[in-house]
Design an enzyme around this catalytic site. Sequence first.
Site, PDB file in Angstrom:
ATOM      1  N   THR A  14      14.109  -0.378  10.556  1.00 24.43           N
ATOM      2  CA  THR A  14      14.371  -0.125  11.889  1.00 24.43           C
ATOM      3  C   THR A  14      15.130  -0.726  12.727  1.00 24.43           C
ATOM      4  O   THR A  14      15.711  -0.379  13.728  1.00 24.43           O
ATOM      5  CB  THR A  14      12.639   0.054  12.507  1.00 24.43           C
ATOM      6  OG1 THR A  14      11.978   1.166  11.850  1.00 24.43           O
ATOM      7  CG2 THR A  14      12.723   0.515  13.885  1.00 24.43           C
ATOM      8  N   SER A  60      12.993   0.817   4.163  1.00 21.26           N
ATOM      9  CA  SER A  60      12.333   0.078   3.166  1.00 21.26           C
ATOM     10  C   SER A  60      11.514   0.705   2.331  1.00 21.26           C
ATOM     11  O   SER A  60      11.105   0.278   1.381  1.00 21.26           O
ATOM     12  CB  SER A  60      11.979  -1.341   3.775  1.00 21.26           C
ATOM     13  OG  SER A  60      10.589  -0.998   4.474  1.00 21.26           O
ATOM     14  N   THR A 162       0.582  -8.968   5.448  1.00 18.36           N
ATOM     15  CA  THR A 162       0.354  -7.411   5.074  1.00 18.36           C
ATOM     16  C   THR A 162       0.624  -6.655   6.402  1.00 18.36           C
ATOM     17  O   THR A 162       0.197  -6.954   7.447  1.00 18.36           O
ATOM     18  CB  THR A 162      -1.077  -7.098   4.429  1.00 18.36           C
ATOM     19  OG1 THR A 162      -1.108  -5.898   4.039  1.00 18.36           O
ATOM     20  CG2 THR A 162      -2.203  -7.343   5.511  1.00 18.36           C
ATOM     21  N   GLN A 275     -10.645  -4.082  -1.247  1.00 11.90           N
ATOM     22  CA  GLN A 275     -10.244  -3.257  -0.119  1.00 11.90           C
ATOM     23  C   GLN A 275     -10.219  -3.557   1.411  1.00 11.90           C
ATOM     24  O   GLN A 275      -9.579  -3.145   2.363  1.00 11.90           O
ATOM     25  CB  GLN A 275     -10.755  -1.678  -0.124  1.00 11.90           C
ATOM     26  CG  GLN A 275     -10.595  -1.186  -1.645  1.00 11.90           C
ATOM     27  CD  GLN A 275     -11.445   0.071  -1.944  1.00 11.90           C
ATOM     28  OE1 GLN A 275     -11.814   0.566  -1.034  1.00 11.90           O
ATOM     29  NE2 GLN A 275     -11.521   0.703  -2.982  1.00 11.90           N
TER      30      GLN A 275
HETATM   31  N1  ASP Z   1      10.704   3.016   7.783  1.00  6.38           N
HETATM   32  C1  ASP Z   1      11.020   1.962   8.372  1.00  6.38           C
HETATM   33  C2  ASP Z   1      11.422   0.913   7.257  1.00  6.38           C
HETATM   34  O1  ASP Z   1      10.404   0.360   6.548  1.00  6.38           O
HETATM   35  C3  ASP Z   1       9.918   0.923   9.241  1.00  6.38           C
HETATM   36  C4  ASP Z   1      10.480  -0.110   9.906  1.00  6.38           C
HETATM   37  O2  ASP Z   1      11.325  -0.851   9.496  1.00  6.38           O
HETATM   38  O3  ASP Z   1       9.718  -0.528  10.849  1.00  6.38           O
HETATM   39  O4  ASP Z   1      12.507   0.777   6.819  1.00  6.38           O
END
Ligand code: ASP
Length: 340
Positions: A14, A60, A162, A275
Amino acid sequence: MSGKSVAIIYTGGTFGMRPSEKGYAPARDLDALIRERLPELSAESMPAYELIEYDDPLESSNATPHHWYHLAEQIAGAADRFDGFVVIHGTDTLAYTASALSFLLGGSRKPVILTGSQIPLCEVRNDAAGNLIGAVQAIATGKIKEVGVCFGRHVLRGNRTTKVNATELDAFASPNFPPLAEIGTELRFNGTNGLPSDSGIFGELPPPYHACNSAVLRIFPGIPERFIDAIVDTGAVGIVLRCYGVGTGPTADPQFLAALERASTAGVIIVAVSQCPEGSVSLRRYAAGSALADAGVLSGFDMTTEAAFTKLHALFALGLDRSAVAALMQQDLRGELTTS
Ligand code: ASP
């Protein structure tokens, strides 16, 4: 200048995305965007940086073990030239990549800090600028000597991290380990979080290993044993079994137990993680956990799923035999677990 030099590797995410008809999509030429939106990165007080951009920045969620390995090679290959590395990465699988790098880069004390953002840098209000500045400044302090994640208000140990929030700006947590640093009006380091001394298990870089031979399986009420058999039938060598609580599962189901036993007898390493985001696995606490252990399931203690999965991957990359992988999965190699 702080006198340090930092490589900023832009892998995608992002952070550098641009709006498209289908929603935000990866975009090239972060350099131009940084010059326009983040001139502070070149301020006198900041370390010198070199921006290394991927030709095809990645969403990603498309990352694979191949990408972890490529990144590790890139960092190891340039380690002599820089005091530290910032990796700009999508948040969705950032915790996997951070965990993988902590193992693949072995005993290196060179700081590698992953960051990203929930809102792209091209937007007027964004968290990208602050996260990148924080990551570069954290390296400039010289106090981080491992793979970390800088996001929101914290610098976290990479293999304890995480993603816990899909929309808030503090997207990451390290539920079983204190932050390496808090980012407030100043960077406050928690000096008590040392890494274990280098086990020497991971050398310079394990040989190339791009296989994806492990699986993650979350136990759910009524889980049929055939799910375990199906994983084994793929040729998997490891399973991260996400158990309930301190490590329990449907052990009143003899077929479920038999499937686990078949898998471990066939040589598959099965590692139990919880979990629950917080707390640790303790298989012998309940009879339902002891039955799992008796069927060959190992304790992953308080490892995150991401750490357990990437650790399995990195250990198999070394070509170790089953018993060595089993033993090492239960030891703290890179600060990823607490046994007591
Ligand atoms: N979908 C994006 C990614 O993981 C989410 C982000 O970067 O915040 O590439």
